[in-house]
Design an enzyme around this catalytic site. Structure first.
Site, PDB file in Angstrom:
ATOM      1  N   GLU A   1       3.438  -5.775  16.215  1.00 12.80           N
ATOM      2  CA  GLU A   1       2.596  -6.043  17.376  1.00 12.80           C
ATOM      3  C   GLU A   1       2.468  -7.547  17.631  1.00 12.80           C
ATOM      4  O   GLU A   1       2.438  -7.996  18.769  1.00 12.80           O
ATOM      5  CB  GLU A   1       1.211  -5.420  17.147  1.00 12.80           C
ATOM      6  CG  GLU A   1       0.298  -5.521  18.344  1.00 12.80           C
ATOM      7  CD  GLU A   1      -1.025  -4.823  18.119  1.00 12.80           C
ATOM      8  OE1 GLU A   1      -1.819  -4.831  19.065  1.00 12.80           O
ATOM      9  OE2 GLU A   1      -1.274  -4.295  17.018  1.00 12.80           O
TER      10      GLU A   1
ATOM     11  N   ARG B   1       0.812  -1.223   0.000  1.00  7.23           N
ATOM     12  CA  ARG B   1       0.000   0.000   0.000  1.00  7.23           C
ATOM     13  C   ARG B   1       0.840   1.265   0.000  1.00  7.23           C
ATOM     14  O   ARG B   1       0.420   2.294  -0.523  1.00  7.23           O
ATOM     15  CB  ARG B   1      -1.001  -0.027   1.154  1.00  7.23           C
ATOM     16  CG  ARG B   1      -2.079  -1.088   0.949  1.00  7.23           C
ATOM     17  CD  ARG B   1      -3.136  -1.062   2.037  1.00  7.23           C
ATOM     18  NE  ARG B   1      -2.564  -1.113   3.353  1.00  7.23           N
ATOM     19  CZ  ARG B   1      -2.466  -2.206   4.103  1.00  7.23           C
ATOM     20  NH1 ARG B   1      -2.911  -3.353   3.653  1.00  7.23           N
ATOM     21  NH2 ARG B   1      -1.937  -2.149   5.301  1.00  7.23           N
TER      22      ARG B   1
END
Length: 170
Positions: free
Chosen positions: A95, A58
């Site tokens: 994460e 992206r």
């Protein structure tokens, strides 16, 4: 133009309890996409840059047309094994694990100013990886630009105080 109207909320993706902010409606609308690139050019042109670097996939969507609009070079940052020439790589924490990024060894020269571009600042792991990669090549990260920032995830804490901005805060 309110770009938030072009970002779709997808609940429980990629896993239960997560709301994914889907930018594909923004990309599908030519006026919204053009407006986005124009606003990025206006907002991020103050960052001194010889090149824009962006991570797949992206980041490419916004980084390449922005580099074109600003008249500067574009550096693709990819997953290891995806670039055809000699590369340098870094690993970084996410994460839920870790990942790696690579770029060509000659993509950024020592002392070049680089503006990093990505679609979203979430936990900051990918941005931190891009920073490490550009600095490993001898480049200077002059700024970081995002389409969106997910402020509730505190990705800012991983940007090493580098100037950064976004078009939308979600």
């Amino acid at each position: 133009m309110n770009l938030r109207e072009y970002i779709r909320d997808v609940p429980n993706f990629p896993k239960e309890g997560i709301v994914y902010f889907d930018i594909t409606p923004l990309l599908a609308d030519p006026k919204a996409f053009q407006y986005t690139i124009d606003m990025m050019a206006e907002k991020f042109s103050d960052y001194k840059a010889d090149k824009i670097a962006a991570a797949e996939a992206r980041g490419f969507i916004f980084g390449a047309p922005l580099a074109y609009k600003l008249g500067i070079g574009f550096v693709p940052i990819r997953k290891p094994g995806k670039l055809p020439y000699d590369t340098i790589s870094v690993s970084y924490d996410l994460e839920y694990g870790s990942d790696s990024l690579s770029m060509h060894v000659d993509a950024v020269s020592a002392g070049e100013d680089v503006l990093l571009i990505d679609d979203v600042l979430a936990t900051g792991g990918t941005a931190q990886g891009m920073i490490k990669l550009v600095e490993k090549a001898g480049g200077i990260v002059s700024g970081i630009g995002f389409l969106t920032e997910l402020g509730f995830l505190d990705g800012q804490s991983k940007l090493n105080g580098i100037p950064n901005s976004h078009l939308l805060k979600l």
